[in-house]
Write a protein that holds these residues in place. Sequence first.
Motif, short mmCIF file in Angstrom:
data_model
loop_
_atom_site.label_atom_id
_atom_site.label_comp_id
_atom_site.label_asym_id
_atom_site.label_seq_id
_atom_site.Cartn_x
_atom_site.Cartn_y
_atom_site.Cartn_z
N TRP A 88 55.88 85.66 -2.75
CA TRP A 88 55.86 84.60 -2.01
C TRP A 88 55.22 83.63 -2.04
O TRP A 88 56.28 82.48 -1.46
N ALA A 89 54.26 83.46 -2.33
CA ALA A 89 53.42 82.50 -1.65
C ALA A 89 54.26 81.14 -2.60
O ALA A 89 54.08 80.26 -2.62
N CYS A 90 54.61 81.84 -4.17
CA CYS A 90 55.40 81.11 -5.00
C CYS A 90 56.35 80.43 -4.49
O CYS A 90 56.43 79.13 -4.83
N LEU A 91 57.11 81.14 -4.49
CA LEU A 91 58.27 80.62 -3.66
C LEU A 91 58.08 79.37 -2.48
O LEU A 91 58.58 78.33 -1.84
N HIS A 92 57.40 80.03 -1.25
CA HIS A 92 57.32 78.78 -0.13
C HIS A 92 56.67 77.53 -1.13
O HIS A 92 57.24 76.43 -0.54
N ALA A 93 55.66 77.82 -1.97
CA ALA A 93 55.02 76.14 -2.41
C ALA A 93 56.16 75.63 -3.16
O ALA A 93 56.29 74.64 -2.45
N VAL A 94 57.20 75.83 -3.84
CA VAL A 94 57.89 75.59 -4.67
C VAL A 94 58.22 75.09 -3.79
O VAL A 94 59.06 73.66 -3.79
N LEU A 95 59.41 75.77 -2.64
CA LEU A 95 60.69 75.20 -1.84
C LEU A 95 60.15 74.37 -1.07
O LEU A 95 60.86 74.10 -0.96
N ARG A 96 58.77 74.06 -0.54
CA ARG A 96 58.60 73.21 0.20
C ARG A 96 58.44 72.10 -0.39
O ARG A 96 58.42 71.20 0.33
N ASP A 97 57.43 71.99 -1.43
CA ASP A 97 57.79 70.53 -2.29
C ASP A 97 58.69 69.97 -2.51
O ASP A 97 59.10 69.31 -2.50
N TRP A 98 59.83 70.63 -3.31
CA TRP A 98 61.03 70.30 -2.74
C TRP A 98 62.19 70.07 -2.08
O TRP A 98 63.20 69.32 -2.03
N GLU A 99 61.81 70.22 -0.52
CA GLU A 99 62.34 70.06 0.83
C GLU A 99 62.75 68.72 1.06
O GLU A 99 64.02 68.81 0.99
N ALA A 182 58.16 71.28 8.17
CA ALA A 182 57.55 72.13 9.26
C ALA A 182 58.60 73.64 9.54
O ALA A 182 58.01 74.72 9.68
N LEU A 183 59.74 73.61 10.09
CA LEU A 183 60.51 74.77 9.55
C LEU A 183 60.74 75.40 8.88
O LEU A 183 60.31 77.24 8.85
N ILE A 184 60.10 75.01 7.72
CA ILE A 184 60.30 75.94 6.32
C ILE A 184 58.99 76.62 6.68
O ILE A 184 59.20 77.67 6.76
N ASP A 185 58.19 76.16 6.04
CA ASP A 185 56.48 76.60 6.77
C ASP A 185 56.54 77.75 7.60
O ASP A 185 56.39 79.10 7.42
N HIS A 186 57.05 77.81 9.21
CA HIS A 186 56.92 78.46 10.17
C HIS A 186 58.29 79.82 9.85
O HIS A 186 58.42 80.77 9.37
N ALA A 187 59.13 79.57 8.86
CA ALA A 187 60.34 80.83 8.75
C ALA A 187 59.25 81.59 7.14
O ALA A 187 60.15 82.32 7.76
N PHE A 188 58.33 81.05 7.03
CA PHE A 188 58.20 80.86 5.68
C PHE A 188 56.86 82.23 6.34
O PHE A 188 56.71 83.46 5.60
N THR A 189 56.50 81.55 7.25
CA THR A 189 55.15 82.87 8.00
C THR A 189 56.00 83.79 8.30
O THR A 189 55.45 84.63 8.56
N LEU A 190 56.88 83.64 9.23
CA LEU A 190 57.75 84.81 10.27
C LEU A 190 57.94 85.75 8.85
O LEU A 190 57.85 87.24 10.10
N LEU A 191 58.85 85.05 8.19
CA LEU A 191 59.34 86.31 6.99
C LEU A 191 57.93 87.58 6.03
O LEU A 191 58.27 87.43 4.93
N ALA A 192 57.22 86.25 6.30
CA ALA A 192 56.28 86.36 4.94
C ALA A 192 55.92 88.48 5.36
O ALA A 192 55.52 89.47 6.01
N PRO A 193 56.16 88.83 3.77
CA PRO A 193 56.29 90.39 3.54
C PRO A 193 54.99 91.52 3.69
O PRO A 193 53.76 90.09 3.68
N ARG A 194 55.09 92.14 4.87
CA ARG A 194 53.70 92.66 4.63
C ARG A 194 53.60 93.84 4.40
O ARG A 194 54.25 94.68 4.39
#
Length: 195
Positions: A88-99, A182-194
């Motif tokens: 999940w962190a990998c997806l977030h980092a890559v997609l944030r970088d590519w945004e 910032a919207l992407i960061d917020h969405a990834f935070t809300l959906l982060a697997p627990r």
Amino acid sequence: MTRAEMGLRERTRRAVRAELAELALGLFVERGYERTTVEDIAAAAGLSKRSFFRYFPTKEDVVFGDVDDLAERIADDIRARPCDGDAWACLHAVLRDWEPRVHAAQRDLAGMRLIETTPALRARLHQKRDELRDRVTAALRERPGASLDAFTAELLTAAAGAALDAAAREWLRSDGTADRAALIDHAFTLLAPRL
């Protein structure tokens, strides 16, 4: 690929594709997608209809530019990420970088609204997203040292896609004023697997 690595022919091809995409978007916004023909786009660019199809296989594809190339490059970036962090962190980092590049590929607010309001373009967008998600799912599983099963990789990729979709729609609702990253960061935070 650096400019030096890209040959003159490929640079010319990309320039023509970009020009066709820009002309097409302008015509679609001005006349409507359905009322604009491939012939109209080709004529505006000084090309034949046949030449248009050398650059884009369909009228819908002109809206999406180099999305396929972008998708493969995103998948390559995911494959290259070490498995020291979770998927999940990998997806977030890559997609944030590519945004910024994904955003540039999606054109502008007018282009996004055109896609959202045109059934043929929405359908093509969903097809392109499915293809991207398949590539990302495979890339997550192909990272060196990864031990993700197909179900988990597909689920994480679908959740990441939902995060990007929600961020894009919120950006549209804000008339393009919201900070997409910032919207992407917020969405990834809300959906982060627990887990």
